[in-house]
Design a protein around this motif. Structure first.
Motif, PDB file in Angstrom:
ATOM      1  N   ALA A   1       1.025  -1.370   0.015  1.00  0.00           N
ATOM      2  CA  ALA A   1      -0.014   0.103  -0.044  1.00  0.00           C
ATOM      3  C   ALA A   1       0.908   1.315  -0.073  1.00  0.00           C
ATOM      4  O   ALA A   1       2.089   1.218   0.334  1.00  0.00           O
ATOM      5  CB  ALA A   1      -0.966  -0.068   1.215  1.00  0.00           C
ATOM      6  N   THR A   2       0.494   2.297  -0.817  1.00  0.00           N
ATOM      7  CA  THR A   2       0.915   3.505  -0.530  1.00  0.00           C
ATOM      8  C   THR A   2       0.075   4.533  -0.243  1.00  0.00           C
ATOM      9  O   THR A   2      -1.152   4.504   0.072  1.00  0.00           O
ATOM     10  CB  THR A   2       1.609   3.888  -2.124  1.00  0.00           C
ATOM     11  N   GLY A   3       0.671   5.704   0.204  1.00  0.00           N
ATOM     12  CA  GLY A   3       0.039   6.917   0.774  1.00  0.00           C
ATOM     13  C   GLY A   3      -0.508   6.714   2.285  1.00  0.00           C
ATOM     14  O   GLY A   3      -1.061   7.708   2.789  1.00  0.00           O
ATOM     15  N   LYS A   4       0.058   5.891   2.895  1.00  0.00           N
ATOM     16  CA  LYS A   4      -0.198   5.447   4.093  1.00  0.00           C
ATOM     17  C   LYS A   4       0.327   6.412   5.090  1.00  0.00           C
ATOM     18  O   LYS A   4      -0.232   6.839   6.179  1.00  0.00           O
ATOM     19  CB  LYS A   4       0.202   4.026   4.569  1.00  0.00           C
ATOM     20  N   ASP A   5       1.554   7.012   4.843  1.00  0.00           N
ATOM     21  CA  ASP A   5       2.266   7.932   5.890  1.00  0.00           C
ATOM     22  C   ASP A   5       1.718   9.043   5.923  1.00  0.00           C
ATOM     23  O   ASP A   5       1.306   9.658   6.886  1.00  0.00           O
ATOM     24  CB  ASP A   5       3.630   8.186   4.955  1.00  0.00           C
ATOM     25  N   ALA A   6       0.841   9.648   4.720  1.00  0.00           N
ATOM     26  CA  ALA A   6       0.268  10.759   4.673  1.00  0.00           C
ATOM     27  C   ALA A   6      -1.204  10.664   5.561  1.00  0.00           C
ATOM     28  O   ALA A   6      -1.610  11.501   6.403  1.00  0.00           O
ATOM     29  CB  ALA A   6      -0.149  11.395   3.317  1.00  0.00           C
ATOM     30  N   ALA A   7      -1.601   9.527   5.244  1.00  0.00           N
ATOM     31  CA  ALA A   7      -2.936   9.261   5.940  1.00  0.00           C
ATOM     32  C   ALA A   7      -2.839   9.054   7.337  1.00  0.00           C
ATOM     33  O   ALA A   7      -3.857   9.465   8.151  1.00  0.00           O
ATOM     34  CB  ALA A   7      -3.534   7.851   5.264  1.00  0.00           C
ATOM     35  N   ALA A   8      -1.819   8.608   7.928  1.00  0.00           N
ATOM     36  CA  ALA A   8      -1.435   8.315   9.273  1.00  0.00           C
ATOM     37  C   ALA A   8      -0.983   9.645  10.075  1.00  0.00           C
ATOM     38  O   ALA A   8      -0.756   9.675  11.216  1.00  0.00           O
ATOM     39  CB  ALA A   8      -0.717   7.553   9.559  1.00  0.00           C
ATOM     40  N   GLY A   9      -0.694  10.787   9.061  1.00  0.00           N
ATOM     41  CA  GLY A   9      -0.148  11.728   9.740  1.00  0.00           C
ATOM     42  C   GLY A   9       1.242  11.685  10.232  1.00  0.00           C
ATOM     43  O   GLY A   9       1.852  12.522  10.787  1.00  0.00           O
ATOM     44  N   LYS A  10       2.032  10.728   9.662  1.00  0.00           N
ATOM     45  CA  LYS A  10       3.385  10.583   9.846  1.00  0.00           C
ATOM     46  C   LYS A  10       4.238  11.710   9.389  1.00  0.00           C
ATOM     47  O   LYS A  10       3.992  12.208   8.306  1.00  0.00           O
ATOM     48  CB  LYS A  10       3.826   9.251   9.397  1.00  0.00           C
ATOM     49  N   ALA A  11       5.419  11.844  10.099  1.00  0.00           N
ATOM     50  CA  ALA A  11       6.209  13.056   9.906  1.00  0.00           C
ATOM     51  C   ALA A  11       7.452  12.342   8.803  1.00  0.00           C
ATOM     52  O   ALA A  11       7.927  11.585   9.230  1.00  0.00           O
ATOM     53  CB  ALA A  11       6.770  13.348  11.161  1.00  0.00           C
ATOM     54  N   THR A  12       7.452  13.003   7.656  1.00  0.00           N
ATOM     55  CA  THR A  12       8.617  12.660   6.808  1.00  0.00           C
ATOM     56  C   THR A  12       9.128  13.945   6.227  1.00  0.00           C
ATOM     57  O   THR A  12       8.545  14.990   6.296  1.00  0.00           O
ATOM     58  CB  THR A  12       7.849  11.917   5.771  1.00  0.00           C
ATOM     59  N   LEU A  13      10.380  13.947   5.635  1.00  0.00           N
ATOM     60  CA  LEU A  13      10.859  14.993   5.244  1.00  0.00           C
ATOM     61  C   LEU A  13      10.045  15.433   3.848  1.00  0.00           C
ATOM     62  O   LEU A  13      10.017  16.562   3.644  1.00  0.00           O
ATOM     63  CB  LEU A  13      12.373  14.638   4.800  1.00  0.00           C
ATOM     64  N   VAL A  14       9.610  14.445   3.254  1.00  0.00           N
ATOM     65  CA  VAL A  14       8.759  14.836   2.005  1.00  0.00           C
ATOM     66  C   VAL A  14       7.473  15.622   2.321  1.00  0.00           C
ATOM     67  O   VAL A  14       7.255  16.758   1.766  1.00  0.00           O
ATOM     68  CB  VAL A  14       8.340  13.430   1.233  1.00  0.00           C
ATOM     69  N   ALA A  15       7.231  15.337   3.474  1.00  0.00           N
ATOM     70  CA  ALA A  15       5.842  15.782   3.932  1.00  0.00           C
ATOM     71  C   ALA A  15       6.064  17.229   4.391  1.00  0.00           C
ATOM     72  O   ALA A  15       5.415  18.448   4.250  1.00  0.00           O
ATOM     73  CB  ALA A  15       5.032  15.274   5.070  1.00  0.00           C
ATOM     74  N   LEU A  16       7.452  17.459   5.139  1.00  0.00           N
ATOM     75  CA  LEU A  16       7.678  18.832   5.561  1.00  0.00           C
ATOM     76  C   LEU A  16       8.227  19.804   4.562  1.00  0.00           C
ATOM     77  O   LEU A  16       7.881  20.860   4.643  1.00  0.00           O
ATOM     78  CB  LEU A  16       9.087  18.727   6.650  1.00  0.00           C
ATOM     79  N   HIS A  17       9.076  19.487   3.267  1.00  0.00           N
ATOM     80  CA  HIS A  17       9.577  19.919   2.444  1.00  0.00           C
ATOM     81  C   HIS A  17       9.006  19.921   1.232  1.00  0.00           C
ATOM     82  O   HIS A  17       9.355  20.840   0.242  1.00  0.00           O
ATOM     83  CB  HIS A  17      11.253  19.906   2.304  1.00  0.00           C
ATOM     84  N   GLY A  18       8.236  18.836   0.787  1.00  0.00           N
ATOM     85  CA  GLY A  18       7.772  18.808  -0.544  1.00  0.00           C
ATOM     86  C   GLY A  18       8.914  17.776  -1.655  1.00  0.00           C
ATOM     87  O   GLY A  18      10.020  17.461  -1.100  1.00  0.00           O
ATOM     88  N   ALA A  19       8.194  17.303  -2.735  1.00  0.00           N
ATOM     89  CA  ALA A  19       9.018  16.445  -3.429  1.00  0.00           C
ATOM     90  C   ALA A  19      10.088  16.818  -4.118  1.00  0.00           C
ATOM     91  O   ALA A  19      11.210  16.253  -4.266  1.00  0.00           O
ATOM     92  CB  ALA A  19       7.976  15.722  -4.663  1.00  0.00           C
TER      93      ALA A  19
END
Length: 301
Positions: free
Chosen positions: A243-261
């Protein structure tokens, strides 16, 4: 060319794991329960890139090309046992609750949760059995101890397991950038770093080489996780085999979420350059490890 070599090393490790995970009892064992062995094989013999074993094999070959191949493969298999145990447990409902791993049902879906927990436990302890067993008894005692202690610390509370704990906590309280980097250096990077250092330990290399290879591992460990987080938001489940997209759905902190692709892609480029620079003293002999660093950043699954 690189992917062909990676596949060839993966096939070697797969063959070693098949031998290790057969039904024959070893000295000191009473029995190998059939269902447990089936679950362990399901979790460990289901493909995958075998990147961590590859790094250990090639780091050893860089520094000592004439090492006994069976000893190297034994250490590589121990690393993969730890990695596969972590995936089995990570997929469980209280953790990431995944149904697919490498395109097939996760162990707890194919069997049950209790069996998955025990299969992971058994793979973890088997890794240390391999490092301390007869297969490595021709290594110098200190090098065997360094392998055992190094793997324990990379996989344990100050490494991978500790990183998993921070990852769970990050769902409720998102860390700042420094916290995310620390989390990822532990959860993903620690075992990759140790895989590279393990090759140097096998080669009985001097401390300077061990540290250089470990730093190389740190750089590609961060790159691996950054690429993984990028794929989680850009790749399809079919390509990823999970499965993909689960980090965003779970609200997980990642550098991609913080700064963008786009920022992540730029960082990946810098990490690959850093990894390549660390290998410069070895010249052309390090070509495969340099290719591994590039592959980690541009992989598609």
């Amino acid at each position: 060319m690189f992917e062909a070599v990676l596949a060839a090393r993966a096939a070697e490790v797969e063959a070693a794991l098949r031998r290790i995970l057969d039904d024959r009892t070893r000295s000191g064992e009473i029995a190998r329960p059939e269902r447990l062995m089936a679950a362990m094989r399901h979790g460990a013999l289901n493909g995958g890139k075998r990147l961590r074993p590859f790094l250990a094999i090639e780091a050893a070959a860089l520094l000592a090309p004439n090492l006994d191949r069976q000893i190297v493969l034994c250490v590589a298999a121990a690393l993969e046992c730890v990695h596969c145990y972590s995936l089995i447990h990570d997929d469980l409902p209280p953790m990431d609750d995944d149904d697919l791993r490498r395109g097939q049902p996760t162990v707890h879906r194919a069997f049950d949760e209790a069996t998955a927990i025990l299969a992971g436990d058994a793979l973890l302890t088997l890794a240390f059995d391999l490092l301390a067993g007869r297969s490595t008894d021709t290594l110098m005692p200190q090098n065997r101890l360094d392998l055992v202690a190094g793997l324990a610390r990379a996989a344990g509370l100050g490494g991978m397991v500790g990183g998993q704990m921070l990852d769970i906590q990050a769902e409720e309280r998102r860390p700042e950038e420094a916290g995310i980097i620390r989390l990822q250096a532990m959860k993903t990077g620690a075992l990759i770093r140790f895989a590279c250092e393990a090759g140097a330990i096998l080669a009985a290399a001097p401390p300077a080489d061990r540290e250089r290879l470990a730093e190389f591992g740190s750089a590609i460990g961060l790159a691996f996780q950054l690429a993984d987080d990028l794929l989680d938001v850009t790749a399809s489940p079919e390509r990823m085999g999970k499965a993909t997209g689960k980090d965003a759905a779970a609200g997980k902190a990642t550098l991609v979420a913080l700064h963008g692709a786009d920022w992540a892609r730029s960082q990946l480029h810098g990490l690959v350059n850093q990894a390549h620079s660390l290998l410069e003293p070895y010249g052309a002999r390090a070509a495969l490890l340099k290719a591994a660093a590039s592959f980690v950043a541009v992989r598609q699954n």
